[in-house]
Each structure stands twice: as structure tokens, then as C-alpha cells.
Enzyme design. Structure first.
Site, PDB file in Angstrom:
ATOM      1  N   ILE A  19       0.831  -1.201   0.000  1.00 47.07           N
ATOM      2  CA  ILE A  19       0.000   0.000   0.000  1.00 47.07           C
ATOM      3  C   ILE A  19       0.867   1.252   0.000  1.00 47.07           C
ATOM      4  O   ILE A  19       0.544   2.244  -0.663  1.00 47.07           O
ATOM      5  CB  ILE A  19      -0.947  -0.022   1.214  1.00 47.07           C
ATOM      6  CG1 ILE A  19      -2.022  -1.107   1.021  1.00 47.07           C
ATOM      7  CG2 ILE A  19      -1.602   1.342   1.422  1.00 47.07           C
ATOM      8  CD1 ILE A  19      -2.931  -1.301   2.226  1.00 47.07           C
ATOM      9  N   TYR A 157      -2.639  -7.813  16.358  1.00 51.01           N
ATOM     10  CA  TYR A 157      -2.793  -6.941  15.203  1.00 51.01           C
ATOM     11  C   TYR A 157      -4.066  -6.118  15.318  1.00 51.01           C
ATOM     12  O   TYR A 157      -4.063  -4.888  15.101  1.00 51.01           O
ATOM     13  CB  TYR A 157      -2.825  -7.770  13.916  1.00 51.01           C
ATOM     14  CG  TYR A 157      -2.977  -6.928  12.662  1.00 51.01           C
ATOM     15  CD1 TYR A 157      -1.889  -6.252  12.131  1.00 51.01           C
ATOM     16  CD2 TYR A 157      -4.209  -6.819  12.012  1.00 51.01           C
ATOM     17  CE1 TYR A 157      -2.016  -5.480  10.988  1.00 51.01           C
ATOM     18  CE2 TYR A 157      -4.351  -6.048  10.873  1.00 51.01           C
ATOM     19  CZ  TYR A 157      -3.249  -5.380  10.364  1.00 51.01           C
ATOM     20  OH  TYR A 157      -3.388  -4.603   9.247  1.00 51.01           O
ATOM     21  N   THR A 192      -1.250  -7.490  -1.530  1.00 53.73           N
ATOM     22  CA  THR A 192       0.108  -6.966  -1.403  1.00 53.73           C
ATOM     23  C   THR A 192       1.058  -8.129  -1.164  1.00 53.73           C
ATOM     24  O   THR A 192       0.629  -9.273  -0.941  1.00 53.73           O
ATOM     25  CB  THR A 192       0.231  -5.996  -0.209  1.00 53.73           C
ATOM     26  OG1 THR A 192       0.058  -6.735   1.017  1.00 53.73           O
ATOM     27  CG2 THR A 192      -0.796  -4.866  -0.283  1.00 53.73           C
TER      28      THR A 192
END
Length: 266
Positions: A19, A157, A192
Site C-alpha cells: 500500500i 494486530y 500486497t
């Protein structure tokens, strides 16, 4: 129409891939002077050379570990010394660990992720603000949809991204008197290199197949792209002049409709 970020300066952390790289390419294509702050020196230098060859903006790579305050202080001073100003900070550097349940997560592992995903954002915000206040600029933080809806086997996370979203709102309040806007964006599934690494560590063999299956978690039926994230950040930096403290979802509708949520067998 002219270039939308011409002669303005943005720092993008973790900008050598994913990103971050999508944001770098978008801002350069709109005439921006872009500083990539990353620890992947080879990838950062390669992207710098690639984009400087075609412009119309300019890219400068700087080695920066966002968990080290001295690196961040050097990043800010070098950027302003080179370009004379700072108009935008995009906090993007971060990591998503492989799937783990709480029983198997050590305190050190959680602390290291917090240092990168949260304290790294805090430090870059802190040291960029003296310059952003002068330019009436903005900060854009990369959060995540899972901060709002949770995620299986990803407690640290999710917690760090929740902190990012909350910090964005608190900082927006404090910086409004200085004319600095602070916003965040929350992706769902975006393809990604980190996504591929996560899936490999999770034990999936056919990455293309699982990505197609995961794409169905979005009502639009696909993963997002880094280019789409870059365009959203450009909007927040340039066009969203009456928006601050906002977290924008870029999710393809992943949070909509009902879906299978139970992870145990009946």
C-alpha cells in the site's frame, strides 16, 4: 486540470512496497515530492530510481526504522532540509503476524508489534507536527477494517489497529486549532506482498485460489488494490479539506450483509 499535489511534500513510511508503494506512485504521478521512509534499502532505492525516471514528481528514499526515535528525527530534518517543507505524512509501516491464539502469543511478541504498529505512528506524528503546523498539512494513518469487526487469530494486530483509529481521532481534536487535519483509512483485503506472506505462513498452498475465495468476503467480489488505496490517500490529502478525525473504509463492502461467522463445527 493541473497536477493535484504539485510541489508539495509527503513522507510515506513503509513506502517501498504494498500500500505504501501504491501511495508513492499516486503522489508522484500528481507532481508530489515524495520521501519513502523504509528499512528495505534495495527496494526503496529501486522504486526511487524507477519513478524519478518518469516523474512528473520526485522521489527520495531514506532509511528509517520507525521504532527508533533518532531515525525519525533524522527523517524529518533531512526531508525539510531537502525540500523546504512538509505537507503530509502517511503512516503505513506495519506488520501482520501469522495466525496465533492468545495462548501462543508472548508478551515480547505483542510488545514488538505494538512498538511498530502504534508507537511508530506516534513518533512520526510527534516529530512531523512542527512542520505540518506551518503548512497547515495533514496526517493519514493506515488502520484496518479488523479494528472494527475483529479477526480470527489476530488479537495483537487487531488491538494495534484499534489503537491507531482511536489515536487518529484524539490527535485530530488536539491539532484542529493548528489547522492540521488527521484522518485514517481502513482497508479490508488488499493484495500486497504482505498478504501473500501472511497466507503462506498460514499454511495455504494455492495462493491464487485462496485469494479468489477471500475476494468473495467483499460484496464487490474481489480484493482491493494498492492503487485504490493511493487514490484514497490523495483524496484525504488534497480534497478532504473539511474532514478530520474520520476513518474511511476501503473495503469493497466487506462489512456488509450476513456471512458465515462460526469457526467451529456444529
Amino acid at each position: 486540470m493541473g497536477l493535484r499535489f504539485e510541489n508539495k511534500v509527503v513522507i510515506i513510511t513503509g513506502g517501498s512496497r504494498g500500500i505504501g508503494a501504491g501511495c508513492v506512485k499516486t503522489f508522484v504521478s500528481e507532481g508530489g515530492k515524495v520521501v519513502i521512509a523504509d528499512v528495505r534499502d534495495e527496494a526503496g532505492a529501486a522504486l526511487q530510481d524507477e519513478l524519478n525516471a518518469c516523474g512528473p514528481g520526485e522521489v527520495h528514499y531514506l532509511h528509517c526504522d520507525v521504532t527508533k526515535e533518532s531515525d525519525i528525527e533524522s527523517l524529518m530534518s533531512t526531508t525539510v532540509q531537502k525540500f523546504g517543507r512538509l505537507d503530509c505524512l502517511i503512516n503505513n509501516a506495519g506488520w501482520h503476524p501469522p495466525p496465533q491464539v492468545i495462548d501462543d502469543i508472548s508478551l515480547d511478541e505483542f510488545r514488538q508489534l505494538f512498538n511498530l504498529n502504534v508507537l511508530g505512528y506516534f513518533l512520526t506524528c510527534k516529530h512531523s507536527l512542527p512542520h505540518l503546523r506551518k503548512s497547515k498539512g495533514s496526517i493519514i494513518n493506515n488502520s484496518s477494517l479488523v479494528a472494527q469487526i475483529g479477526q480470527q487469530k489476530a488479537l495483537p494486530y487487531v488491538a494495534t489497529k484499534g489503537a491507531v483509529t482511536a489515536m487518529t481521532k484524539a490527535l485530530a481534536v488536539d491539532e484542529a486549532p493548528h489547522g492540521v487535519r488527521v484522518n485514517s483509512f481502513s482497508p479490508s483485503l488488499v493484495w500486497t506482498e504482505l498478504t501473500e506472506e501472511y497466507l503462506q505462513k498460514a499454511g495455504y498452498k494455492d495462493i491464487d485460489l485462496i485469494m479468489k475465495e477471500m475476494g468473495r468476503n467483499q460484496v464487490m467480489g474481489r480484493a482491493g488494490t494498492v492503487e485504490e488505496c493511493g487514490k484514497l490517500c490523495l483524496f484525504l490529502a488534497v480534497d478532504a479539506t473539511f474532514m478530520t478525525g474520520v476513518d474511511l473504509p476501503i473495503t469493497g463492502g466487506a462489512e456488509l450483509d450476513y456471512g458465515r461467522k462460526c469457526h467451529t463445527q456444529p
